[in-house]
Design an enzyme around this catalytic site. Structure first.
Site, PDB file in Angstrom:
ATOM      1  N   SER A 140      37.213   2.830  47.521  1.00 18.30           N
ATOM      2  CA  SER A 140      37.229   3.397  46.162  1.00 18.30           C
ATOM      3  C   SER A 140      38.611   4.015  45.966  1.00 18.30           C
ATOM      4  O   SER A 140      39.331   4.268  46.951  1.00 18.30           O
ATOM      5  CB  SER A 140      36.158   4.493  46.080  1.00 18.30           C
ATOM      6  N   TYR A 153      31.522  11.938  49.359  1.00 19.32           N
ATOM      7  CA  TYR A 153      31.953  10.591  48.954  1.00 19.32           C
ATOM      8  C   TYR A 153      33.439  10.390  49.269  1.00 19.32           C
ATOM      9  O   TYR A 153      33.830   9.363  49.836  1.00 19.32           O
ATOM     10  CB  TYR A 153      31.686  10.441  47.453  1.00 19.32           C
TER      11      TYR A 153
HETATM   12  P1  NAD Z   1      24.898   0.421  42.818  1.00 17.39           P
HETATM   13  O1  NAD Z   1      24.083   1.662  42.814  1.00 17.39           O
HETATM   14  O2  NAD Z   1      24.807  -0.542  41.686  1.00 17.39           O
HETATM   15  O3  NAD Z   1      24.623  -0.432  44.142  1.00 17.39           O
HETATM   16  C1  NAD Z   1      24.441   0.170  45.387  1.00 17.39           C
HETATM   17  C2  NAD Z   1      23.763  -0.818  46.299  1.00 17.39           C
HETATM   18  O4  NAD Z   1      23.564  -0.184  47.567  1.00 17.39           O
HETATM   19  C3  NAD Z   1      22.381  -1.263  45.811  1.00 17.39           C
HETATM   20  O5  NAD Z   1      22.169  -2.597  46.172  1.00 17.39           O
HETATM   21  C4  NAD Z   1      21.449  -0.341  46.599  1.00 17.39           C
HETATM   22  O6  NAD Z   1      20.128  -0.867  46.750  1.00 17.39           O
HETATM   23  C5  NAD Z   1      22.196  -0.281  47.908  1.00 17.39           C
HETATM   24  N1  NAD Z   1      21.815   0.842  48.754  1.00 17.39           N
HETATM   25  C6  NAD Z   1      21.743   2.151  48.438  1.00 17.39           C
HETATM   26  N2  NAD Z   1      21.328   2.856  49.496  1.00 17.39           N
HETATM   27  C7  NAD Z   1      21.149   1.964  50.509  1.00 17.39           C
HETATM   28  C8  NAD Z   1      20.713   2.076  51.854  1.00 17.39           C
HETATM   29  N3  NAD Z   1      20.370   3.247  52.400  1.00 17.39           N
HETATM   30  N4  NAD Z   1      20.640   0.948  52.591  1.00 17.39           N
HETATM   31  C9  NAD Z   1      20.938  -0.262  52.055  1.00 17.39           C
HETATM   32  N5  NAD Z   1      21.360  -0.425  50.788  1.00 17.39           N
HETATM   33  C10 NAD Z   1      21.443   0.684  50.032  1.00 17.39           C
HETATM   34  O7  NAD Z   1      26.397   0.940  43.051  1.00 17.39           O
HETATM   35  P2  NAD Z   1      27.820   0.255  42.866  1.00 17.39           P
HETATM   36  O8  NAD Z   1      28.546   1.053  41.863  1.00 17.39           O
HETATM   37  O9  NAD Z   1      27.711  -1.205  42.715  1.00 17.39           O
HETATM   38  O10 NAD Z   1      28.464   0.619  44.265  1.00 17.39           O
HETATM   39  C11 NAD Z   1      28.741  -0.330  45.274  1.00 17.39           C
HETATM   40  C12 NAD Z   1      29.884   0.182  46.141  1.00 17.39           C
HETATM   41  O11 NAD Z   1      31.050   0.289  45.343  1.00 17.39           O
HETATM   42  C13 NAD Z   1      29.639   1.564  46.735  1.00 17.39           C
HETATM   43  O12 NAD Z   1      30.138   1.618  48.058  1.00 17.39           O
HETATM   44  C14 NAD Z   1      30.453   2.472  45.839  1.00 17.39           C
HETATM   45  O13 NAD Z   1      30.865   3.636  46.490  1.00 17.39           O
HETATM   46  C15 NAD Z   1      31.618   1.562  45.513  1.00 17.39           C
HETATM   47  N6  NAD Z   1      32.366   1.945  44.319  1.00 17.39           N
HETATM   48  C16 NAD Z   1      31.739   2.023  43.111  1.00 17.39           C
HETATM   49  C17 NAD Z   1      32.483   2.398  41.989  1.00 17.39           C
HETATM   50  C18 NAD Z   1      31.876   2.480  40.633  1.00 17.39           C
HETATM   51  O14 NAD Z   1      32.547   2.988  39.720  1.00 17.39           O
HETATM   52  N7  NAD Z   1      30.673   2.010  40.398  1.00 17.39           N
HETATM   53  C19 NAD Z   1      33.844   2.671  42.130  1.00 17.39           C
HETATM   54  C20 NAD Z   1      34.437   2.589  43.378  1.00 17.39           C
HETATM   55  C21 NAD Z   1      33.682   2.213  44.472  1.00 17.39           C
END
Ligand code: NAD
Length: 258
Positions: A140, A153
């Site tokens: 991130s 985080y």
């Molecule tokens: P999201 O909530 O849409 O997806 C998260 C996924 O992780 C889902 O499939 C969920 O079921 C799974 N998950 C959660 N807890 C879990 C566990 N204990 N075991 C297995 N799976 C689990 O979120 P997202 O925004 O798509 O995030 C995905 C990644 O991208 C994360 O690592 C997040 O930190 C990173 N990220 C997101 C953003 C953003 O703005 N959305 C920005 C930078 C980085």
């Protein structure tokens, strides 16, 4: 056009958001896909199945090392190998350090950081033996800079960037690469919750909360999309990226250029 025919990709946390977007991009390039995560598993299986890719799902909880081991064993059994590993599973919790729930701290460190160590240690022997592998860690902007209220985080994502560099160095003389993608805000369930919380806290409309969240950090005023991140992951899996090692590739609408 990168072809991943015959390769298998394991994408953790791929039932929604960024993970599903990356899984779809890799599937469209020809890879077999092992999905992981909770929620609407059938919809995710349908999304990937519609590309024509071979797809399976394992429900491993990324907080549990033994379940992670079982998931990788299943991927090896079902598809014969894990050639591409995308460490994507992640959760968020926003609170000041003094009031941060200790269990939430442990969960964020386990899911957003330690799971990437466990998956990596399990897949590396096979990748080394085949002299080909791609590990893409979804960090991130918070792997590079901080934001108040996001202590666990930010600590986990900085840790994941560190793990990325060490993995890249330990595999530098091989056909295995490891890199991190560092997105800014992407409109997924993880960010929608922050928008909803802001709207409730400030007593403002959802649209206004969304604009304020973006406006505080992301100069473009636009969300990054899962499709764009899928394209970046695909680029890192291509032969042209064979010497991209230990990089932190931002896709953040200018967030970290400030
Ligand atoms: P999201 O909530 O849409 O997806 C998260 C996924 O992780 C889902 O499939 C969920 O079921 C799974 N998950 C959660 N807890 C879990 C566990 N204990 N075991 C297995 N799976 C689990 O979120 P997202 O925004 O798509 O995030 C995905 C990644 O991208 C994360 O690592 C997040 O930190 C990173 N990220 C997101 C953003 C953003 O703005 N959305 C920005 C930078 C980085």
């Amino acid at each position: 056009m990168t072809t991943l025919n015959g390769k298998t990709a394991l994408v953790t946390g791929s039932t929604s958001g960024i993970g599903l977007g990356i899984a779809r991009a890799l599937a469209e390039a020809g890879a077999n896909i092992m999905l992981n995560g909770f929620g609407d598993v059938d919809a995710a299986l349908d999304t990937i199945g519609a590309t024509g890719a071979q797809v399976a799902h394992h429900p491993a909880d990324m907080r549990k090392a033994d379940e992670i081991g079982a998931m990788i064993a299943m991927a090896n059994e079902r598809f014969g190998a894990v050639d591409i590993l995308v460490n994507n599973a992640g959760i968020q919790h926003v609170s000041s350090i003094e009031s941060f729930d200790a269990q939430k701290w442990d969960d964020i460190i386990a899911i957003n950081l330690s799971s990437g160590f466990h998956t990596t240690r399990h897949v590396l022997p096979g990748m080394r033996a085949r002299n080909w592998g791609r590990i893409v860690n979804i960090a991130s902007v918070h792997g590079l800079v901080g934001s108040a209220g996001k202590s666990a985080y930010v600590a986990a994502k900085h840790g994941l960037v560190g793990l990325t560099k060490v993995t890249a160095l330990e595999t530098a003389g091989t056909g295995v690469t490891c890199n991190a993608i560092c997105p800014g805000f992407v409109l997924t369930p993880l960010v929608q919750k922050q928008i909803d919380d802001l709207a409730t806290r400030e007593g403002i409309a959802t649209d206004a909360a969304r604009a304020r969240l973006l406006g505080e950090k992301q100069p473009s005023g636009q969300f990054v999309t899962p499709e764009q991140l899928g394209g970046l992951a695909l680029m890192l899996c291509s032969p042209l990226a064979a010497e991209v090692r230990g990089a932190t590739w931002v896709a953040d609408g200018g967030w970290t250029a400030q």
